[in-house]
Write an enzyme that holds these catalytic residues in place. Structure first.
Site, PDB file in Angstrom:
ATOM      1  N   ASP A  48      -8.238  52.578  -4.773  1.00 24.90           N
ATOM      2  CA  ASP A  48      -7.855  52.342  -6.171  1.00 24.90           C
ATOM      3  C   ASP A  48      -7.749  53.645  -6.976  1.00 24.90           C
ATOM      4  O   ASP A  48      -8.389  53.795  -8.030  1.00 24.90           O
ATOM      5  CB  ASP A  48      -8.889  51.427  -6.862  1.00 24.90           C
ATOM      6  CG  ASP A  48      -9.216  50.178  -6.064  1.00 24.90           C
ATOM      7  OD1 ASP A  48      -8.292  49.603  -5.460  1.00 24.90           O
ATOM      8  OD2 ASP A  48     -10.398  49.779  -6.054  1.00 24.90           O
ATOM      9  N   GLU A 255      -2.845  42.166  -9.830  1.00 28.95           N
ATOM     10  CA  GLU A 255      -3.915  43.073 -10.266  1.00 28.95           C
ATOM     11  C   GLU A 255      -3.360  44.495 -10.306  1.00 28.95           C
ATOM     12  O   GLU A 255      -2.167  44.720 -10.093  1.00 28.95           O
ATOM     13  CB  GLU A 255      -5.121  42.984  -9.318  1.00 28.95           C
ATOM     14  CG  GLU A 255      -4.819  43.416  -7.894  1.00 28.95           C
ATOM     15  CD  GLU A 255      -5.968  43.163  -6.918  1.00 28.95           C
ATOM     16  OE1 GLU A 255      -6.995  42.575  -7.297  1.00 28.95           O
ATOM     17  OE2 GLU A 255      -5.826  43.562  -5.742  1.00 28.95           O
TER      18      GLU A 255
HETATM   19  O1  FUB Z   1     -11.413  47.761  -4.955  1.00 35.67           O
HETATM   20  C1  FUB Z   1     -11.731  46.445  -5.345  1.00 35.67           C
HETATM   21  C2  FUB Z   1     -10.519  45.710  -5.777  1.00 35.67           C
HETATM   22  O2  FUB Z   1      -9.563  45.691  -4.713  1.00 35.67           O
HETATM   23  C3  FUB Z   1      -9.759  46.333  -6.913  1.00 35.67           C
HETATM   24  O3  FUB Z   1     -10.350  46.142  -8.157  1.00 35.67           O
HETATM   25  C4  FUB Z   1      -8.449  45.682  -6.725  1.00 35.67           C
HETATM   26  O4  FUB Z   1      -7.414  46.230  -7.470  1.00 35.67           O
HETATM   27  C5  FUB Z   1      -8.251  45.826  -5.231  1.00 35.67           C
HETATM   28  O5  FUB Z   1      -7.768  47.087  -4.884  1.00 35.67           O
END
Ligand code: FUB
Length: 355
Positions: A48, A255
């Site tokens: 991320d 997301e």
């Molecule tokens: O790294 C945990 C979660 O996985 C993140 O918050 C999301 O965007 C995905 O990458």
């Protein structure tokens, strides 16, 4: 002898979660993939990546992935991270440095676990680190921590930012010095639990032919510690001005919000989640709406796809992650970078992470 219809059925084990199924496939194919870009660091697992240029240097604010005993499921319990490290990239060698722990969950009064995708901003010489985590009631909230250096350490505020919920904050500084935060995520990100304005344990999604859940955004207060206004939906529309629907899983938001500005236009980019792409949409102002344009990054090795985009010395770069460093383990990822090109009409040329 099977009918044509029977032949078309994919060989899917329905007892597995989506995350487990993808992980099985990824472990099987990991060694056969030829990566275009190497992991920026390999001493720890990272994911991320939110990148910014502060004082003429690229700083990356990633999640710090760790081994975990938690089960792999579609709520992301396997992402059991408990601290953050900051990375920086040397512009001459391209080598990245891990600056060590910048914030640990044990030093965040309101947060219990799962320190997911963070971001950072700089204002008047202070550095503000934004992060999602599960509070003790199991609900994801977004917190802020403050430091004097881009590499931390950061000191967390006592409570999460009022009015925030869900995950994946991204903070954008506009040319006029205003700062905006964008955030949200479905499935493990819990946006579907806020359908009636308060947290509700039941998952509720709009019907496939109704507008998908939108990411959220708000202007930040002058002190960078609070939202300056009530969160607003970030509308992602198609070429006819219609919001993307829930069933449009190849294009709708899942997301990983990010925003960058190029030639006066605002580019809102995000992950499509269960279809594993980084997509983008363009708008005329920070509030949108944003019109869907296409794919920035094709699916990578790993269940998640999450990125950021930053300009450094006249070139644009995409920061992303995959699971190549762990040979396909979905919760053990590594951050990478690649040049990103806007063509003459402003479209972004799609990137593939493998040769
Ligand atoms: O790294 C945990 C979660 O996985 C993140 O918050 C999301 O965007 C995905 O990458």
């Amino acid at each position: 002898m099977s009918t044509n219809d029977e032949k078309k059925q994919p060989d899917i084990d329905v007892t597995l979660s989506d995350a487990e199924r993808i992980q099985q496939e990824d472990v099987a194919r990991a060694k056969s993939l030829d990566e275009k870009n190497a992991p920026l660091v390999s001493n720890i697992y990272t994911a991320d990546p939110s990148a910014h240029v502060f004082n003429g240097k690229i700083y990356i604010y990633p999640s710090h992935d760790v081994e975990s005993e938690q089960e792999t499921n579609d709520d992301g319990d396997q992402f059991a991270m408990h601290d953050y490290h900051v990375l920086s990239v040397d512009s001459d060698t391209g080598e990245a440095t891990d600056h060590g722990v910048a914030l640990d969950v044990k030093d965040v009064p309101w947060a219990e676990k799962q320190m997911w995708a963070p971001d950072a901003a700089c204002k008047d010489g202070k550095y503000y680190f934004y992060f999602p985590a599960r509070a003790y009631d199991g609900i994801f909230r977004i917190g802020v921590a403050v430091g004097d250096s881009p590499t931390g350490p950061f000191k967390a505020e006592e409570n999460y930012m009022e009015g925030t919920y869900s995950i994946d904050p991204a903070v954008f500084e506009d040319d006029d010095g205003s700062y905006y935060m964008y955030w949200g995520g479905i499935w493990g990100g819990q946006l579907q639990n806020w359908h009636n304005g308060e947290f509700n344990a039941e998952d509720v999604y709009p019907a496939d032919d109704k507008p998908a859940y939108a990411p959220l955004m708000a202007k930040l207060s002058d002190d960078m510690l609070e939202l300056a206004e009530a969160p607003k939906d970030v509308l992602i529309i198609d070429e006819n001005g219609q919001e993307l629907n829930t069933g449009d899983t190849d294009r709708r938001f899942f997301e990983a919000s990010w925003i960058h500005k190029h030639n006066g236009k605002y580019y809102f980019s995000y992950s499509t989640g269960d279809t594993h792409k980084i997509a983008y949409a363009i708008g005329d102002n920070p509030y949108g709406p944003f019109t869907y344009q296409g794919v920035i990054l094709n699916p990578v090795l790993g269940w998640t796809n999450h990125h950021s985009i930053a300009k450094f010395e006249d070139k644009w770069y995409l920061f992303y992650h995959d699971s190549s460093l762990s040979d396909g383990q979905t919760h053990l990822r590594c951050v990478k970078m690649s040049e990103l090109v806007h063509d003459e009409s402003g479209k972004i040329i799609t990137i593939d992470a493998y040769k």
